[in-house]
Design an enzyme around this catalytic site. Sequence first.
Site, mmCIF file in Angstrom:
data_model
loop_
_atom_site.group_PDB
_atom_site.id
_atom_site.type_symbol
_atom_site.label_atom_id
_atom_site.label_comp_id
_atom_site.label_asym_id
_atom_site.label_seq_id
_atom_site.Cartn_x
_atom_site.Cartn_y
_atom_site.Cartn_z
ATOM 1 N N GLY A 17 10.597 -2.976 -3.402
ATOM 2 C CA GLY A 17 11.297 -1.773 -3.138
ATOM 3 C C GLY A 17 11.108 -1.134 -1.832
ATOM 4 O O GLY A 17 12.186 -0.680 -1.012
ATOM 5 N N MET A 30 7.935 -1.086 1.726
ATOM 6 C CA MET A 30 6.480 -1.492 2.357
ATOM 7 C C MET A 30 6.301 -0.421 3.176
ATOM 8 O O MET A 30 6.908 -0.004 4.251
ATOM 9 C CB MET A 30 6.567 -3.029 3.060
ATOM 10 C CG MET A 30 5.198 -3.461 3.618
ATOM 11 S SD MET A 30 4.155 -3.709 2.275
ATOM 12 C CE MET A 30 2.677 -3.518 3.238
ATOM 13 N N GLU A 32 6.245 6.057 -0.378
ATOM 14 C CA GLU A 32 5.897 5.125 0.946
ATOM 15 C C GLU A 32 5.192 6.279 1.969
ATOM 16 O O GLU A 32 4.244 5.877 2.993
ATOM 17 C CB GLU A 32 7.046 4.470 1.561
ATOM 18 C CG GLU A 32 7.797 3.561 0.630
ATOM 19 C CD GLU A 32 6.633 2.454 0.283
ATOM 20 O OE1 GLU A 32 5.931 2.018 0.830
ATOM 21 O OE2 GLU A 32 6.864 2.268 -0.980
ATOM 22 N N HIS A 70 1.494 6.724 1.353
ATOM 23 C CA HIS A 70 0.685 5.489 1.889
ATOM 24 C C HIS A 70 0.293 5.726 3.264
ATOM 25 O O HIS A 70 -0.791 5.163 3.700
ATOM 26 C CB HIS A 70 1.503 4.326 1.936
ATOM 27 C CG HIS A 70 1.503 3.600 0.491
ATOM 28 N ND1 HIS A 70 0.384 3.199 -0.324
ATOM 29 C CD2 HIS A 70 2.563 3.208 -0.525
ATOM 30 C CE1 HIS A 70 0.441 2.520 -1.132
ATOM 31 N NE2 HIS A 70 2.080 2.504 -1.495
ATOM 32 N N GLU A 102 -1.623 1.888 -4.495
ATOM 33 C CA GLU A 102 -0.407 2.211 -5.337
ATOM 34 C C GLU A 102 -0.622 3.288 -6.353
ATOM 35 O O GLU A 102 0.506 3.715 -6.506
ATOM 36 C CB GLU A 102 0.092 0.679 -6.066
ATOM 37 C CG GLU A 102 0.070 -0.264 -5.136
ATOM 38 C CD GLU A 102 1.021 -0.210 -3.723
ATOM 39 O OE1 GLU A 102 2.124 0.800 -3.860
ATOM 40 O OE2 GLU A 102 1.169 -0.870 -2.719
#
Length: 841
Positions: A256, A258, A291, A294, A313
């Site tokens: 989806g 990165m 994202e 992250h 995740e």
Amino acid sequence: MSVLTRDEAQTRAQIIDVERYAIALDLTTGEETFDSRAAIRFTAHAAGDTFVEVKPATLRSIALDGQPLDPALLDGNRYPLTGLTPGPHELHVDAAMSYSRTGEGMHRFTDPADGETYLYTQLFMEDVQRVFAAFDQPDLKSVFAIDVTAPEGWTVLGNGVATRTGDGRWTIAPTPLISTYLVAVAAGPWHSVTTEHAGLPFGLHCRRSLAPYLDADADEILGITRACFDRYHEKFDEPYPFDSYDQAFVPEFNAGAMENPGLVTFRDEFIYRSAVTDTERQTRAMVVSHEMAHMWFGDLVTLSWWDDIWLNESFAEYMGYQTLTEATRFTDTWVDFGVARKGWGYDADQRPSTHPVAPDPDAVPDTASALLNFDGISYAKGASALRQLVAWLGEKDFLTGINTHFARHKFANATLADFIDNLASATDRDVHAWAEQWLRTTGVDTLTADVHEPTAPTEAGQSWALAVDRAGSRPHRITVSTFDHALNTQAGPGHLAPRDRFALDIPGDGTPLVRSGRRPALVVLNDGDLTYAKIRLDAASWDTALTHLSAIPDALTRAVIWNAARDTVRDGELDPARYLTAARTHLPYESDLALVQGVLSFAGGQIAARYVIPEARPAALATLTSLCRDLIRRTEDGSHPGLRLTAVRHFIDAATQPDTLQSWLTEGTVHGGPELDPELRWRILTRLAALGATDEATIDAELAADPSATGREGAARCRAALPTPEAKAAAWHTMFGDDTLSNYLFTATAQGFWQAGQDELLSAYVDRFYPDATALAARRGPAIAEAAGRYAFPAYAIDPESLATGTRALKDPALIPALRRKLADQLDDLRRALAVRTTEH
């Protein structure tokens, strides 16, 4: 190619530290390869031997501390560095590297719409070595300084701000300390929308042929980005740790998105060429939020080894949904999570391949085994566990522990033990015991309500008692809600009025909870969906739910019940026909689009396609088309375009006769709207192809009208769906005989190939699939192996013979791990479908 083992990584991390990479990439050397030069400064702590990874087309030269080494010593993807002395060293590697067509390494894509070429890296897990030489493991963080030579007219993007220095040359600002798998470069004639926020440059980038569609949504995407960025700064003490924030929507992307620091890459299907529902916009927004999370959890603080991938995740999944709910107009994201995402975790956790959210390090001995854990457990189950942890711990203490974690490990690496210790420092609760029970165990608990009369009378008059049976081992803090039949009515089946909500800890002391009042019409366990468990209602509540589901006021409560119905169908406890009846009864009155999409997807993709016997399939499809017609009629006034679009899509997929579809395609519109955009035209044409109601000439004409990348994929899907021996033979050869086929064209062809009702044409290919897929995976690697196992698997063949054939094939030692895992999961799903079909209700 040798995979890196955990022991090898630990040994290398004890021997060396890596200070800096200076990388020079030349992207002007042709269509097959690019030039890669790496200068790596590192320090050896003691005398010894190690190795560097590189996977070149040609290794031209390699030198250590100025002394040339023999390129012929390259062994697969490893070059040995022997006789290292303590102290600083510098390694220089000059190589020609191959472009990828599978979304791994440096992927190259030429847009059929305008002939422009785009490149981007995807270096996750162990693919940096496809782009430049590196000590490729997450705990050897380093600074990366990258120079790129690109064709004139291109723009280069990277982890830091990229500056054009003339003559197609670009310099990307050096990164802070990051892991090798997080390095990112994207190059091409990008269309860009740029702005600034909080003193940082923000950018959106896509192919030029998608420019109008990005421009139409740029304000929405940037608005979501700014809102999440600001909300994360309210939650986290550490500021955003990089110098810019670019989001590039790239072609043929396998995942989806990165989380590359400063340059997040997304699949460019998120730039919508055709009409989408608001739930799909919410999904895109959630991925943006995920994202961005992250950047702190994964990039600033990174796992030490891949057994802790869930830390990345699960945290981003939880934070993505929660922050989107708090900071944007999408305030019901947990409904979508419950009905569309959580089942991914439940399904994965009930297969033989299940694993703990946080597996034992010995269970992840190498990168090949680690890659298998990117599944519904590491994402959906892990996020559900964190949501339960927050419910138990309290958000304040949770965030305090998280901020301690960031402060202690920023620009470094951390383990599960570090994470739990930091959470424990913020609370008096026993977080270590919680982690053992939730993160180190497998499987799904089942909570079953037992509603009955109290064994002893109460002074308050009428009363009822609730006991909850737990099949499993985890503690749960849940909310229980009760409902009564109401005297007033509303559109749809009879109204239910909320009576009470109360918290319950499971396990309790074993004493049923006694509540005053008459027995409720409906008792719902886990209202609010704060824990991860299958829910079983008591018999009376089931009867109420199945007849009054759309009358329950709260969408998240309805999601819990629809999930319970889904689970009982999968477990053979609820007749699939009753699920379809409930859908037919309640969806015409459903107001939440995520629920409509989720229920229709399960009803069509699982029940009609797999769980009913072939003789009952026409009736199941008739139920779905009738339901979709009702939804289409309900939305004729234009007040619910997303609901109407959802109904049209599912009507197309369930249609058994071509007449209505042909009429829509000829007229270019659904009667009363919407007009057919490219997505709907290809969807109709795919269904007509499967029904044998179109031909190659019509497909070619449609492709001529839409010569885009998605048009090319649509044509491949349609051709593979045609019910002729020639079409099936050509599609099979394309998938398994043409190793130049891109990952997306492979997937599109596979999606069209297996069609229910084409049994005579397809039966011979069931046996062929296993050896052909095994050989393909060995040649083309894990990305294509995963696509073959997911999309090219003969899922339509629900019979004991197909199961036996697949079970035998699993014993083949030639299966690479990625394909073996996917086949094992598919065969378990096949086994479950057979069990559902043969269960008497």
